[in-house]
Design an enzyme around this catalytic site. Sequence first.
Site, PDB file in Angstrom:
ATOM      1  CG  HIS A 201      -0.440   0.272   2.017  1.00  0.00           C
ATOM      2  ND1 HIS A 201       0.267   0.783   2.747  1.00  0.00           N
ATOM      3  CD2 HIS A 201      -0.297  -0.779   3.517  1.00  0.00           C
ATOM      4  CE1 HIS A 201       1.182   0.802   4.143  1.00  0.00           C
ATOM      5  NE2 HIS A 201       0.097  -0.180   4.911  1.00  0.00           N
ATOM      6  CB  CYS A 217       1.793  -3.182   5.481  1.00  0.00           C
ATOM      7  SG  CYS A 217       0.641  -4.131   6.068  1.00  0.00           S
TER       8      CYS A 217
END
Length: 240
Positions: A201, A217
């Site tokens: 992301h 992440c």
Amino acid sequence: MTGCAGEGAPVERPPYAMAKADLGMQADSTTFTEFPTAPTDPAPGGLTEGVVLRVQADVAVHQSPGGPVIAKLPAKQLNNPTWVPVIAEQGRWAQVLLPSRPNGATGWVLEDDQVERARTPYVVDVEIDARRLTVRRDGAVIGEWVVGVGAADSPTPRGRTYIMAAIEETVTKFSPIILPLGIHSNTFSTYGGGPGTVALHGWPDPSVFGQASSDGCVRVPDDALRLLAKLPLGTLVHLR
């Protein structure tokens, strides 16, 4: 944290028909579930032929070709169509990466009329220690970026996974699109009430790129996210 139909010689139908009849008793293989007895990915650093399968209806996930049913793979994951990468094949049986815990979980599905077969030419490589993400098409580099990865106490997990879904973010504003992967944090059981699914992301502060500061992440620049969001679901992602 809250993208060619198979062909081949006929195979015996009775065992599969029995498995389909039992699917109501099986749990869905999703990012929310765990199957501790699922076969482990035999080559977590290996390449594939780029073959991906689209599950058009609930299909049985087997322990081995024609073996016991351990789960069912539903037609959607996080409101996206289910596409999973094939890592091995035996006749009309395909071993696929599953979106469930534990990381590296796999299973075997029969390529019948409920399964669509396609190929993606793309591979995403994330070199965690070097904090670099590379996108290749048929082996040729088409994009390379410095990225942010997990902090020392919440490292990005390593292994072979795939782009499971593409979600337009409407709750938080840190990334317009989130690309959940078929892999989970080994540190956290949940991110904000979700199942601890690791994702690719964006991030509004570019100072994080090149740093190990996330909860696991992979944080990517805007231009990287734009390219990644165009890749087919099921595209292989190596977290090395």
